[in-house]
Design a protein around this motif. Structure first.
Motif, PDB file in Angstrom:
ATOM      1  N   GLY A   3      -1.510 -19.315  11.250  1.00 23.71           N
ATOM      2  CA  GLY A   3      -0.620 -18.457  12.509  1.00 23.71           C
ATOM      3  C   GLY A   3      -1.406 -16.637  11.441  1.00 23.71           C
ATOM      4  N   ARG A   4      -1.102 -16.478  10.412  1.00 28.89           N
ATOM      5  CA  ARG A   4      -1.248 -15.624   9.782  1.00 28.89           C
ATOM      6  C   ARG A   4      -1.359 -15.552   8.314  1.00 28.89           C
ATOM      7  N   LEU A   5      -2.193 -14.913   7.827  1.00 28.44           N
ATOM      8  CA  LEU A   5      -2.594 -14.793   6.234  1.00 28.44           C
ATOM      9  C   LEU A   5      -2.810 -13.120   6.030  1.00 28.44           C
ATOM     10  N   SER A   6      -1.733 -13.388   4.478  1.00 25.88           N
ATOM     11  CA  SER A   6      -1.905 -11.765   3.903  1.00 25.88           C
ATOM     12  C   SER A   6      -2.055 -11.812   2.790  1.00 25.88           C
ATOM     13  N   GLY A   7      -2.626 -11.535   2.653  1.00 20.99           N
ATOM     14  CA  GLY A   7      -3.536 -11.317   0.843  1.00 20.99           C
ATOM     15  C   GLY A   7      -4.383  -9.999   0.435  1.00 20.99           C
ATOM     16  N   ILE A   8      -4.997 -10.504  -0.515  1.00 20.40           N
ATOM     17  CA  ILE A   8      -6.229  -8.977  -0.884  1.00 20.40           C
ATOM     18  C   ILE A   8      -7.670  -9.670  -0.059  1.00 20.40           C
ATOM     19  N   LEU A   9      -8.076  -8.716   0.073  1.00 20.01           N
ATOM     20  CA  LEU A   9      -9.271  -8.101   0.567  1.00 20.01           C
ATOM     21  C   LEU A   9     -10.115  -8.688  -0.422  1.00 20.01           C
ATOM     22  N   ASP A  20      -7.566 -13.555  -0.320  1.00 26.00           N
ATOM     23  CA  ASP A  20      -7.019 -14.780  -1.303  1.00 26.00           C
ATOM     24  C   ASP A  20      -6.068 -14.100  -1.018  1.00 26.00           C
ATOM     25  N   CYS A  21      -4.888 -15.461  -0.871  1.00 27.40           N
ATOM     26  CA  CYS A  21      -3.885 -15.373  -0.630  1.00 27.40           C
ATOM     27  C   CYS A  21      -2.742 -16.647  -2.188  1.00 27.40           C
ATOM     28  N   ASN A  22      -2.597 -15.387  -2.630  1.00 29.35           N
ATOM     29  CA  ASN A  22      -1.942 -16.669  -3.719  1.00 29.35           C
ATOM     30  C   ASN A  22      -2.802 -17.254  -4.615  1.00 29.35           C
ATOM     31  N   GLY A  23      -4.215 -16.807  -4.687  1.00 32.18           N
ATOM     32  CA  GLY A  23      -4.879 -18.062  -5.573  1.00 32.18           C
ATOM     33  C   GLY A  23      -6.015 -18.458  -4.578  1.00 32.18           C
ATOM     34  N   ILE A  24      -5.302 -18.986  -3.440  1.00 30.03           N
ATOM     35  CA  ILE A  24      -6.877 -19.219  -2.262  1.00 30.03           C
ATOM     36  C   ILE A  24      -7.082 -18.785  -2.042  1.00 30.03           C
ATOM     37  N   GLY A  25      -8.247 -18.589  -1.803  1.00 29.33           N
ATOM     38  CA  GLY A  25      -9.480 -17.723  -0.942  1.00 29.33           C
ATOM     39  C   GLY A  25      -9.753 -18.359   0.698  1.00 29.33           C
ATOM     40  N   TYR A  26      -9.341 -17.198   1.743  1.00 32.69           N
ATOM     41  CA  TYR A  26      -9.523 -18.265   3.087  1.00 32.69           C
ATOM     42  C   TYR A  26     -10.917 -17.692   3.452  1.00 32.69           C
ATOM     43  N   GLU A  27     -11.729 -17.745   4.285  1.00 28.85           N
ATOM     44  CA  GLU A  27     -12.985 -17.599   4.668  1.00 28.85           C
ATOM     45  C   GLU A  27     -12.811 -16.999   6.613  1.00 28.85           C
ATOM     46  N   VAL A  28     -12.081 -15.871   6.548  1.00 31.03           N
ATOM     47  CA  VAL A  28     -12.222 -16.395   7.980  1.00 31.03           C
ATOM     48  C   VAL A  28     -13.181 -15.452   8.880  1.00 31.03           C
TER      49      VAL A  28
END
Length: 192
Positions: A3-9, A20-28
């Protein structure tokens, strides 16, 4: 559901991001309205998301605010409107503009969005009428001056349709008080 992502672009390739969310890269995938408001690369980003699970893929869509995500979810429920078309609509107009177009039943505003023809626009207006127009009609009215939004809400509460109320509002001067505006709007509706 995510429902929500918080990380580094990490990457920005319109309309896709890599977060990047704690080492996992999400394609959005995001609409352009969200894309233009993103921070720079290497900075923290927070996105509200919608996850679509298909047989061949898990696709994540991101939005800068809850209103955009809610509109996206309403759009993808419509037969013949997929996630790509929904993103195109949200890239071409804001959620408030879409709600206003639905409230006023203005197909011409929707046909300006690339990939939306006249028939699709009319189907969108028909399908969203009871859902988006009613839910966000107050938001569209609320972006106007306070009195105008209150007059619109009063007319809707009296049982007038979104279109009738919007047409009656055009007869009300911008500086009218709420009570005077309601009287003028009702007078113009009684003549119609």
């Amino acid at each position: 559901m995510i429902g929500r992502l918080s990380g580094i672009l990490l990457e920005k390739n319109p309309p896709q991001l890599l977060v990047d969310c704690n080492g996992i890269g999400y394609e959005v995938n995001v609409p352009m309205s969200t894309f233009y408001n993103l921070p720079g690369l290497g900075e923290k980003v927070v996105l509200l998301t919608h996850l679509t699970v298909r047989e061949d893929a898990h696709l994540l869509y991101g939005f800068g605010n809850a209103e955009e995500r809610d509109v996206f979810r309403q759009l993808i429920k419509i037969t013949g409107v997929g996630a790509r078309t929904a993103l195109a609509i949200l890239s071409g107009m804001s959620a408030a503009d879409l709600a206003q177009a639905v409230t006023l039943q203005e197909a011409g505003r929707l046909t300006r969005v690339p990939g939306i023809g006249k028939k699709t626009a009319e189907r969108l207006l028909l399908e969203l009428k009871g859902k988006l127009g009613a839910d966000l009609g107050a938001v569209a009215g609320g972006t106007q001056h306070g009195a105008t939004g209150d007059i619109l809400n009063a007319l809707l509460a009296l049982g007038y349709s979104d279109k009738e109320a919007a047409l009656a509002l055009k007869q009300v001067p911008a500086d009218a008080t709420v009570s005077d505006g309601i009287k003028l709007a009702l007078k113009s509706l009684s003549r119609a």
